[in-house]
Scaffold this motif. Structure first.
Motif, mmCIF file in Angstrom:
data_model
loop_
_atom_site.group_PDB
_atom_site.id
_atom_site.type_symbol
_atom_site.label_atom_id
_atom_site.label_comp_id
_atom_site.label_asym_id
_atom_site.label_seq_id
_atom_site.Cartn_x
_atom_site.Cartn_y
_atom_site.Cartn_z
ATOM 1 N N SER A 18 15.962 -20.280 1.285
ATOM 2 C CA SER A 18 15.403 -20.341 -0.192
ATOM 3 C C SER A 18 15.107 -21.762 -0.648
ATOM 4 O O SER A 18 13.963 -21.834 -1.257
ATOM 5 N N ALA A 64 15.646 -16.509 -1.665
ATOM 6 C CA ALA A 64 14.547 -16.548 -2.421
ATOM 7 C C ALA A 64 14.498 -15.630 -3.454
ATOM 8 O O ALA A 64 13.869 -14.883 -3.798
ATOM 9 N N ARG A 114 12.827 -21.525 -4.138
ATOM 10 C CA ARG A 114 13.472 -20.435 -4.910
ATOM 11 C C ARG A 114 15.151 -20.613 -5.251
ATOM 12 O O ARG A 114 15.557 -21.191 -4.208
#
Length: 408
Positions: free
Chosen positions: A257, A321, A262
Motif C-alpha cells: 500500500s 491499497a 494508497r
C-alpha cells in the motif's frame, strides 16, 4: 494471399483443432454447471478463438472463394471485440475493479475503446474503397496491441495488489503478445515455419493458461460459497494463516500500500461467543464455526488480501491499497452483516445453529507503517471493546481508528 506450404496448413489446422476441442469442453462445462462463469468461458473461447482462426487466414486457405468479402470485416473486428471481452473478464477474475480505480479505469475505458474500434474497423473494411485490406489489418493489429498492453497492465496491477495467481496471468499476457504479433504478421506477410510454430504455441499456451486459472479461481469461489452458507463439510477447510505467521503477510500488505501511495485498512474481528456450543454440539464445533466465518471473510475481501486467525477468537484481515475514502465503512458494514448470519454446525444428524456475537475493530493507515505488530494488537483491542458493546446493543459492534490512534 501468400503461398502456404502443406506443413503450414497442417500447423494452422492443428491450432484450429485445439481451439475447437477447448470450445467443446467449455460447452460441456456449460451444460453440466449452467453457471455464469461457464457462459463467460464459452463466450471467451468462441470469440477469441474464432478471431485467431480468422486472422490466421485458415478459412481462405481451405476455401479460396472466401477471400475478401465478409471475411475481412470479421477478421478486423473480431480481434478488438475479443480483446474487450478478455479485458472485461480479466477484471471480473481479479475482482479488484471495485477497489482499485486504475484497474476500473483500464477495464472500463479499454473495453469501450476496443468495442468502438471494432465497429469502426468493420465499417471501413465493408466500404472497401477507403483502405486496402493490408491497411485494415495493420490498424487491427495496432488496436490489438493496445488491448494486450491494457491486459498486461491490469495483470501486473493485480500482482502489485497481492493476487498470487495474477503472476500466471502475466505469463498468459506474454503468450497473448506472441499470439497477436505472430497472427497479424502472418496476415500481412509470409511467416516462416519456425515463427508459425512459435505463434501456434503461444496461442494454445494462452488459452490453456487462462482456462486453467479461470477454473481454479471458479473452484475456489464455489468452495467458499458453499462453506460460507454452511452447505459443505467444514473439514474441506480453507487456507488459514495462524498466529505469528500472519505478521510477515501483514507487513507485506502494508508495504504494498505504501509503495503505490494508497491507504491500507487493518481490521480485527472478535468472536465473543465462539465456545458457546462446545458443551452441546461436541468437540471441534468451534473449528467448524471458524472455517465458515473465514470463508465468509474471504469472499468479502477477495483472494489478494490478507486474512488469518490471529488468536483463537480473533481474525485479522488487511485490505491493501484502498482508494475510496468510504471503503473502510463499507467493508465494516458488510463484514458485520455477513458474519452475524447464523451458522449451521455439528453432525449431519445433529445440527445446531450458532449465532455469532462479533466485534469489529478497524484501523485506517495512511502512508507507510513499520509497526505491523502494534497495528494488529491495536485492532484486536478495538475489536474486543466492540464485542463488549455488542453484548446488549445490536449495531454497536464496530470501532474505527486512524493510524495515529494506533500509535498513541
Amino acid at each position: 494471399m501468400n503461398t502456404v506450404t502443406p506443413s503450414e496448413l497442417a500447423l494452422w489446422s492443428a491450432m484450429a483443432g485445439a481451439i475447437l476441442l477447448l470450445s467443446i469442453v467449455a460447452a460441456a462445462d456449460l451444460v453440466a454447471s449452467r453457471s455464469v462463469s461457464a457462459v463467460r468461458g464459452l463466450a471467451f473461447i468462441l470469440l477469441t478463438g474464432g478471431s485467431s482462426i480468422l486472422v490466421s487466414g485458415l478459412p481462405e486457405m481451405l476455401m479460396p472463394a472466401l477471400r475478401g468479402g465478409v471475411v475481412l470485416p470479421l477478421a478486423a473486428s473480431f480481434g478488438p471485440l475479443s480483446g474487450a471481452l478478455a479485458l472485461t473478464y480479466l477484471g471480473v477474475w481479479l475482482g479488484a475493479a471495485r477497489d482499485d480505480r486504475l484497474i476500473r479505469w483500464i477495464v472500463t475505458g479499454g473495453s469501450f475503446g476496443l468495442v468502438l474500434a471494432a465497429v469502426v474497423l468493420a465499417v471501413i473494411a465493408l466500404l472497401e474503397d477507403v483502405w486496402r485490406p493490408a491497411q485494415v489489418l495493420a490498424a487491427a493489429a495496432a488496436v490489438n496491441a493496445l488491448s494486450v498492453l491494457c491486459a498486461a497492465m491490469v495483470a501486473v496491477r493485480g500482482v502489485t495488489l497481492g493476487d498470487a495467481l495474477a503472476r500466471w496471468m502475466v505469463v498468459a499476457c506474454l503468450c497473448l503478445a506472441g499470439m497477436v504479433v505472430g497472427l497479424y504478421s502472418k496476415s500481412l506477410q509470409s511467416l516462416g515455419l519456425g515463427m508459425a510454430v512459435l505463434t501456434v504455441a503461444c496461442t494454445i499456451g494462452y488459452f490453456l493458461i487462462v482456462i486453467a486459472l479461470t477454473l481454479q479461481r471458479n473452484r475456489e469461489q464455489r468452495k467458499l460459497s458453499r462453506l460460507a452458507q454452511s452447505l459443505a463439510d467444514p473439514s474441506w477447510g480453507v487456507d488459514m494463516t495462524l498466529g505469528s505467521r500472519l505478521l510477515p503477510h501483514v507487513e507485506d500488505a502494508l508495504w504494498r500500500s505504501a509503495r503505490v501511495g494508497r491507504d491500507c485498512v487493518v481490521a480485527a474481528i472478535s468472536i465473543a461467543n465462539l465456545y458457546q456450543l462446545g458443551g452441546v454440539a461436541g468437540h471441534g464445533v468451534d473449528q467448524q464455526i471458524l472455517v465458515v466465518l473465514l470463508a465468509r471473510i474471504r469472499r468479502i475481501v477477495g483472494f489478494r488480501n490478507v486474512v488469518g486467525l490471529y488468536h483463537p477468537r480473533c481474525f485479522v484481515l488487511v485490505v491493501s491499497a484502498v482508494q475510496d475514502p468510504q471503503r473502510s465503512q463499507l467493508l465494516a458494514a458488510r463484514l458485520r452483516r455477513e458474519l452475524r448470519k447464523p451458522v449451521s454446525v455439528g453432525e449431519a444428524q445433529n445440527r445446531h445453529i450458532f449465532e455469532p456475537t462479533i466485534g469489529v475493530g478497524l484501523i485506517r493507515i495512511a502512508g507507510s507503517c513499520s509497526d505491523a505488530l502494534g497495528v494488529m494488537n491495536r485492532a484486536e483491542q478495538l475489536a474486543l471493546e466492540a464485542a463488549q458493546l455488542s453484548a446488549g446493543v445490536i449495531g454497536e459492534d464496530f470501532i474505527e481508528a486512524s493510524y495515529g490512534a494506533a500509535k498513541g
